[in-house]
Write a protein that holds these residues in place. Structure first.
Motif, PDB file in Angstrom:
ATOM      1  N   ALA A  45       1.137  -0.965  -0.303  1.00 42.77           N
ATOM      2  CA  ALA A  45      -0.112   0.205  -0.186  1.00 42.77           C
ATOM      3  C   ALA A  45       0.920   1.206  -0.256  1.00 42.77           C
ATOM      4  O   ALA A  45       0.719   2.193  -0.804  1.00 42.77           O
ATOM      5  CB  ALA A  45      -1.121   0.443   1.137  1.00 42.77           C
ATOM      6  N   GLN A  49       1.647   4.343  -3.603  1.00 44.82           N
ATOM      7  CA  GLN A  49       0.560   5.532  -3.625  1.00 44.82           C
ATOM      8  C   GLN A  49       1.568   6.481  -4.492  1.00 44.82           C
ATOM      9  O   GLN A  49       2.361   6.551  -4.800  1.00 44.82           O
ATOM     10  CB  GLN A  49       1.035   6.377  -1.540  1.00 44.82           C
ATOM     11  N   LYS A  81      -5.544  -6.643  -5.674  1.00 42.90           N
ATOM     12  CA  LYS A  81      -6.187  -5.978  -4.689  1.00 42.90           C
ATOM     13  C   LYS A  81      -5.397  -4.780  -3.891  1.00 42.90           C
ATOM     14  O   LYS A  81      -6.243  -3.135  -3.894  1.00 42.90           O
ATOM     15  CB  LYS A  81      -6.131  -6.382  -3.884  1.00 42.90           C
ATOM     16  N   ALA A  82      -4.130  -4.033  -4.125  1.00 43.16           N
ATOM     17  CA  ALA A  82      -3.726  -2.964  -3.372  1.00 43.16           C
ATOM     18  C   ALA A  82      -3.934  -2.047  -5.046  1.00 43.16           C
ATOM     19  O   ALA A  82      -3.840  -0.829  -4.390  1.00 43.16           O
ATOM     20  CB  ALA A  82      -1.849  -3.239  -3.134  1.00 43.16           C
ATOM     21  N   GLU A  85      -7.303  -0.306  -5.221  1.00 44.07           N
ATOM     22  CA  GLU A  85      -7.386   0.641  -3.858  1.00 44.07           C
ATOM     23  C   GLU A  85      -6.481   1.669  -3.740  1.00 44.07           C
ATOM     24  O   GLU A  85      -6.882   3.062  -3.278  1.00 44.07           O
ATOM     25  CB  GLU A  85      -6.665  -0.434  -2.760  1.00 44.07           C
ATOM     26  N   ALA A  86      -5.338   1.545  -4.501  1.00 49.47           N
ATOM     27  CA  ALA A  86      -4.440   3.092  -4.494  1.00 49.47           C
ATOM     28  C   ALA A  86      -5.118   3.992  -6.201  1.00 49.47           C
ATOM     29  O   ALA A  86      -4.145   4.684  -6.299  1.00 49.47           O
ATOM     30  CB  ALA A  86      -3.198   2.702  -4.443  1.00 49.47           C
TER      31      ALA A  86
END
Length: 248
Positions: A45, A49, A81-82, A85-86
């Protein structure tokens, strides 16, 4: 543009990070030795970013059938998945020319599973299929050596320089997602036994190399053209003999 390279400290990844930086991009190498573990999710995660693109050139530390499947399934699932989300907008993965034709091999079944996860993820993607690297000739020979003899299938291969692979992956990374597969290969096709024989001779390796119609490629049976890229593939420039001449 921020590009995160999963497996960014390896043979392809390290060259890719360098090439992207040369072209002014923010390229970040993500690997266990940089604090990012895609199997556990540690550091994912954080490193993603602000990333626009994720390039996955990682490989399994074990080629055992179960271990390699577990690696690609778990790692790819965690990365995708990460990314979602990012807000990552392009996933690029390096795979192998002929993967879908090599399903007799546990390694290539795992690579196929990786590709299916990417296609189903909803993240825009490009999959780069490359032919075998010049650098892996010895490793390929080692895997099929019996005594002093290397036994290889009677098939053709169109190998390429790892630097050309990294360049092709880099082009994909800074380009628009194609939602499919792009192929890259070397400029010349060889019989598999001829390619390995030439590579071993250059290292003064005394093993004899034979074409054996019963031999397999990482466990998969080959047709004459299984390992060759199709029409429309991008053909790299570096010739095998020129590359060999620069190895010391």
């Amino acid at each position: 543009m921020k590009v995160v390279v999963i497996g960014g400290t390896g043979l392809i990844g390290s060259q890719l990070v360098g090439k992207l930086k040369e072209h002014g991009h923010e390229a970040v190498a993500a690997a266990p030795n940089t604090g990012v573990n895609t199997l556990t999710g540690e550091g994912l995660a954080e490193v993603l970013q602000g990333a626009s693109v994720v390039v996955d050139v990682s490989n399994s530390p074990s080629f055992d059938d179960e271990a390699v499947m577990e690696f690609f399934r778990t790692s790819t699932t965690n990365v995708l998945k990460a990314e979602a989300e990012a807000g990552v907008t392009h996933h690029v993965a390096l795979s192998v020319v002929g993967t879908e034709r090599l399903q007799g091999s546990g390694y290539f079944r795992a690579k196929q599973a990786q590709e299916e996860l990417i296609k189903a993820s909803g993240v825009p993607y490009t999959i780069v299929h490359a032919t075998q690297f010049f650098e892996f000739a010895k490793g390929l020979a080692d895997g099929v050596t019996e005594g002093d003899t290397v036994r290889l299938p009677a098939a053709k291969i169109q190998p390429m320089f790892s630097g050309d692979v990294a360049a092709a992956v880099g082009r994909a990374a800074v380009g628009t997602p194609v939602g499919g597969v792009v192929e890259v290969g070397g400029p010349e096709a060889f019989q598999l036994d001829e390619f390995i024989r030439t590579a071993l001779a250059a290292k003064n390796d005394p093993r004899s190399v034979v074409a054996d119609p019963n031999a397999t490629y990482w466990g998969a049976e080959l047709q004459e053209d299984t390992l060759l890229p199709g029409p429309g593939a991008h053909i790299a420039e570096t010739r095998f003999t020129d590359w060999l001449a620069k190895q010391h």
